[in-house]
Design a protein around this motif. Structure first.
Motif, PDB file in Angstrom:
ATOM      1  N   GLY A  54       2.570  -1.181  14.607  1.00 58.83           N
ATOM      2  CA  GLY A  54       2.701  -1.388  13.169  1.00 58.83           C
ATOM      3  C   GLY A  54       1.559  -0.793  12.369  1.00 58.83           C
ATOM      4  N   THR A  55       0.346  -0.774  12.968  1.00 60.64           N
ATOM      5  CA  THR A  55      -0.844  -0.388  12.205  1.00 60.64           C
ATOM      6  C   THR A  55      -1.660   0.620  13.004  1.00 60.64           C
ATOM      7  N   MET A  92       1.679   0.561   8.355  1.00 63.56           N
ATOM      8  CA  MET A  92       2.893   1.264   7.931  1.00 63.56           C
ATOM      9  C   MET A  92       4.179   0.585   8.397  1.00 63.56           C
ATOM     10  N   ASP A  93       4.129  -0.071   9.566  1.00 60.00           N
ATOM     11  CA  ASP A  93       5.301  -0.801  10.061  1.00 60.00           C
ATOM     12  C   ASP A  93       6.534   0.090  10.124  1.00 60.00           C
ATOM     13  N   LEU A  94       6.359   1.264  10.687  1.00 59.69           N
ATOM     14  CA  LEU A  94       7.447   2.229  10.779  1.00 59.69           C
ATOM     15  C   LEU A  94       8.015   2.198  12.195  1.00 59.69           C
ATOM     16  N   ILE A 118       5.036  10.845   5.943  1.00 60.24           N
ATOM     17  CA  ILE A 118       4.965   9.414   5.650  1.00 60.24           C
ATOM     18  C   ILE A 118       4.199   9.185   4.359  1.00 60.24           C
ATOM     19  N   GLY A 119       4.773   8.361   3.479  1.00 59.20           N
ATOM     20  CA  GLY A 119       4.082   7.977   2.255  1.00 59.20           C
ATOM     21  C   GLY A 119       4.062   6.470   2.098  1.00 59.20           C
ATOM     22  N   ASN A 156       8.130  -0.544   5.826  1.00 54.60           N
ATOM     23  CA  ASN A 156       8.113  -1.890   5.265  1.00 54.60           C
ATOM     24  C   ASN A 156       8.329  -1.821   3.763  1.00 54.60           C
ATOM     25  N   PHE A 157       8.906  -2.891   3.210  1.00 53.33           N
ATOM     26  CA  PHE A 157       8.804  -3.067   1.743  1.00 53.33           C
ATOM     27  C   PHE A 157       8.316  -4.494   1.446  1.00 53.33           C
ATOM     28  N   VAL A 158       7.293  -4.855   2.202  1.00 48.02           N
ATOM     29  CA  VAL A 158       6.686  -6.183   2.076  1.00 48.02           C
ATOM     30  C   VAL A 158       5.164  -6.145   1.994  1.00 48.02           C
ATOM     31  N   ASP A 159       4.548  -5.061   2.422  1.00 44.15           N
ATOM     32  CA  ASP A 159       3.087  -4.989   2.440  1.00 44.15           C
ATOM     33  C   ASP A 159       2.572  -4.643   1.034  1.00 44.15           C
ATOM     34  N   PRO A 160       1.241  -4.684   0.846  1.00 38.79           N
ATOM     35  CA  PRO A 160       0.701  -4.338  -0.489  1.00 38.79           C
ATOM     36  C   PRO A 160       1.117  -2.943  -0.958  1.00 38.79           C
ATOM     37  N   LYS A 161       1.346  -2.027  -0.046  1.00 36.96           N
ATOM     38  CA  LYS A 161       2.069  -0.802  -0.380  1.00 36.96           C
ATOM     39  C   LYS A 161       3.260  -0.689   0.574  1.00 36.96           C
ATOM     40  N   TYR A 162       4.332  -0.069   0.106  1.00 34.58           N
ATOM     41  CA  TYR A 162       5.522   0.105   0.927  1.00 34.58           C
ATOM     42  C   TYR A 162       5.461   1.457   1.621  1.00 34.58           C
ATOM     43  N   THR A 163       6.091   1.563   2.799  1.00 30.61           N
ATOM     44  CA  THR A 163       6.003   2.790   3.582  1.00 30.61           C
ATOM     45  C   THR A 163       7.371   3.392   3.862  1.00 30.61           C
ATOM     46  N   VAL A 164       7.453   4.695   3.630  1.00 28.71           N
ATOM     47  CA  VAL A 164       8.686   5.448   3.866  1.00 28.71           C
ATOM     48  C   VAL A 164       8.352   6.721   4.624  1.00 28.71           C
TER      49      VAL A 164
END
Lengths: 329, 329, 329, 329
Positions: free
Chosen positions: A168-169, A191-193, A264-265, A310-318
């Motif tokens: 995840g990190t 990032m949890d990707l 990844i952003g 993720n769309f739960v962390d302080p920033k979301y990752t795509v």
């Protein structure tokens, strides 16, 4: 011949895929785990490009949630969650280079039920949070302990999910900031990707000498977006191989696997994370795969793949990706 | 009697408004300025609650933009912008307390044209940025040097703006993170809120012993939102008085002036910053002013004031306020 | 001489400020109220440029919430809320023109308590909603009935708020769409901007012949953002004067009062509404006030004013303004 | 036995999968195409539940972009893009019911190059737009004409993409609004979801008698997010079968295929679209598949699938899905 032989890591890395020393970063070797990723902590290990590291990661709850009665609000103290192994120094990594991290394998460790999933108050995508600040009551706090082995994730009597582990990190240090391990950003981070599992290579921008690699937060499986805020968090033995790509300067992390490349952003709102990922992918196609920028933009509108981390962390990752077959000259 | 006598600072602070020592934090005393706000830097000064500090702040460009030909892309190196004075330790400040910072005065220093406003590539609210990542060409890079004195900001032959100074960046240290001085968050940081000028008291949550106060980024004036990304940035002599409010535990910064109290939130998207600010204000009214939570919520829907700090930084900043006259028992 | 004499309405409108016929659009004349704003409804009135119209508006609850026991979830049926008077046809208004609406006065009508404020389930900025879809329990449903007269809004024993009325919903028809009266957009709609009260002129883009003006949703007062989702909603007698500015083609509504001009944007997320407003203001300054685009951008970064209308409707509304004194040649 | 036999459509629809009349909705039968989706247009066809309709759809440019020199800014007039067939009335469909639309097949029609992809000024995810309003120059305007047949999409000499057609815009009418065909929302609309192709069943909430089904906007293939703003737009012969599920009241569209069920949300920012989709999926699992709400939430955090439709339209569209095998009792 493995696809790895033609990967960016093995064709452009200093080690050129050559095997080397294996290091053991077990709990004892790690000693103190870290909750913030930056240039201010003492290195735990120095390795050469090409080296293998066997890492004992802790779960995101730092091992404190052992029964379904161990409520996070009782047993955890913020911000001391999501412990990270490292920092690992890679010899020769300098600002402007990139570190490649190939994940060879991830095995569960510790006694079952090793897996933990929680609903944590004021956290998760369908809850008010510290940032989407609301006056509603918190959702109920819940803990699920789950048996995990390399055959499956035994969610319930009704459902067994496949064991699809990922990290995840994963991070290199920022230049001057130190960022808590819950937050993803340009340095990697949380990032949890789900694509970041065994068989993937992650490329991280080096911003301090040695790179200062941090790793943690193993997930036995995770859905797109990690909607409730946690995956099946578990302690793992994760084996990685690292290399340095000199002079490859990245703004954001990237990923490669057998089938595709992925930029990844991480940002809020979610469309900005997606914009970053697609823009980075387009610039990558232009710089290294002979694509005209506008042709890449229009073609990705027909064949681009989006992965929601993720769309739960302080920033979301795509992640935004393209199949390698479309990159052939 | 001044309104200050009834302020939270002077009624609940350790010093109770008593005057004390004045410290001089000039350029020489500061020595090295800081570009990241955290617990890892060496204190530059230790003061008592109630003490006055006269701070020589540098402009956000660290004094490197002296003519309209000094383009930021040439003379600046990221992330070394927005230099901060500090950290200042306040005796007795402990995690769970709050530091109060009353801004007594802000005077320009250095030769005219002291003021600088820039359009920086890929920065500003009406430009693609590192986060709102687009394929468009950058806006043109532009520098404006502006005469500033305590009578006015001499923008152009056509327009003189009033001198309405404020501090753009004001912070206590986070517990374990170190956050670049361009980003606002729960620790304060780069809020760019025009209300934070002479005559205001800002309350900052203490998360490390001594609080570790940082200050910088003076603006001779600024519009709501700081739309192009920069204000009239200038070097200042800023005089503050600090105090400690024991046992007042805040999640986010707050502000008080003669007329109103204001809760401050920083987040993306902008509605989340606004949600934080309003929620914090409601909880404040409930905890300290005898309001029922739902009555406060409904009443602010009729009389709440919203101040937009910035919508250009990595997080956006909003203040939500209520006139003090509505808080009288 | 009144500022009106130099307003855009009176200097560029067809009527040039000349007084004309007064029309009475009372409840009986209106007959059926409208809940969607578009080109498909039958005109209720045709007027000449310069004419005055005295409109009896209903409150946003269509008069159905008469006691604090009349819960919205019981007495209202979606989407039949926020009833609109109109459509009013203005002779000579053609696509590409602009309609000016000067609000002369707003008086309360009907028996006290005339004012209504509600917390409606799954609505409001600090609640999960149909769009920010969460799993949390709804906030409690609450109704406040409030006495309102032209001296004040009698919120509670503790607080009397000033009577500062404005029109929440003001629109010309879209070209082919019909948009529910809860949503603001390029046609105007449910902007909930407190500046849109007596003494203001709103400019609306004409997209169908006659303009098809709709008006409703009077608020006796409202805080910035309308945080709980409703203002002090009340039935009013609102007197407007209308005019047509030929060949002035707007993309978004604009507003003028004695002190300032304001461009208005409606979008989600909130930063996009703010971007629209500032961009429109810059283009306006460039087109009509002799400003260079980049100079306007940089100057608004020093003196721009942001007004938050609502951040609770399906789109959020922001005004960006500049004082008229800075527009003098 | 086909999976269709166990689908919601065939087990709960009025027709129970029985075959019936085939209707031909060719260009001539359609006559006038529609650019807004609402209750105000005249029905073009009335069918029975179970009926098959063969629809000649036009491309999103209404057939006006025939060469790479036909620039959208020259040949198109907003809002007259994305023409829709319909409205088709389905006998017996009443508000509170759901219409099922099974897509049997999609064949290209018209001469090659049938496919069109454009970069349209101020449109697309990596461009400033009417909503993300910026001061940057527009991206270049570009048109690509592409040969399309049922074997492939012949993007360039280098790349042939698979023919993976889907319907971009599929809608039932809103109750009182009429919404332009570029916007997705609770009625369906311009969702641009690649899963909505042959072999899928879309469920749409009925809000007016007969449902008033609209269909159009065929895409020969599309990447996740439709990043440049357009897919490979083409004219198609699309064959659908429709049915009515009485008393199944939906808030948002849903989709079913052989492998998974999917709930669909459309909103800005993108996280809100994702929240809607996941929340609707959880409520669906709770209502119809015997899941506890919190168990569904936590389990989807491990196995939920997210599909990004578009992030370029006035609202963005996301599907959240779960494999059917996890729904077995």
């Amino acid at each position: 011949m493995s696809w790895l032989d033609t990967s960016i890591m093995n064709t452009r890395g200093v080690a050129r895929g050559a095997s080397a020393t294996t290091h053991d970063l077990n709990e004892a070797a790690q000693g103190t785990f870290h909750f913030t990723i930056g240039p201010y902590s003492a290195p735990v290990l120095t390795v050469q490009p090409g080296d293998r590291i066997v890492v004992e990661t802790r779960d995101a709850f730092n091992g404190k949630v052992n029964t379904e009665q161990d409520l996070p609000s009782k047993v955890l103290t913020m911000p001391f969650v999501n412990p990270q192994n490292g920092p690992i120094m890679i010899e020769g990594a300098m600002p402007g280079d990139t570190i490649a991290v190939y994940i060879e394998s991830m095995a569960p460790r510790g006694p079952n039920p090793r897996g933990t999933c929680c609903m944590i108050p004021d956290f998760g995508a369908l809850s008010g949070t510290a940032f989407t600040a609301l006056l509603a009551e918190s959702l109920p706090e819940k803990v699920r302990k789950i048996d995990v082995d390399e055959e499956g994730v035994y969610w319930s009597k009704r459902v067994t999910l496949p064991y699809r582990p990922h990290i995840g990190t994963l991070s290199c240090s920022p230049e001057i900031d130190s960022i808590n391990s819950l937050t993803p950003d340009q340095h990697g981070g949380n990032m949890d990707l789900p694509d970041m599992g065994p068989g993937s290579i992650t490329y991280l921008p080096v911003r301090t000498e040695g790179g200062r690699l941090f790793i943690g937060d193993a997930h036995a499986c995770q859905g797109d977006g990690e909607v409730c805020g946690t995956a099946v968090e578990y302690p793992s033995t994760t084996t990685i191989r690292v290399d340095v790509i000199k002079g490859w300067k990245l703004e954001w992390p990237r990923l490669e696997n057998e089938e595709m490349i992925l930029a990844i952003g991480s940002a809020r709102p979610l469309e900005d994370a997606t914009r970053i990922a697609y823009k980075e992918l387009i610039l990558w196609m232009e710089a290294e795969f002979g694509y005209d920028k506008w042709d890449a933009y229009m073609m990705l509108s027909q064949c681009g793949k989006v992965r929601l981390g993720n769309f739960v962390d302080p920033k979301y990752t795509v992640g935004a990706g393209i199949l390698k077959k479309y990159l052939a000259p």
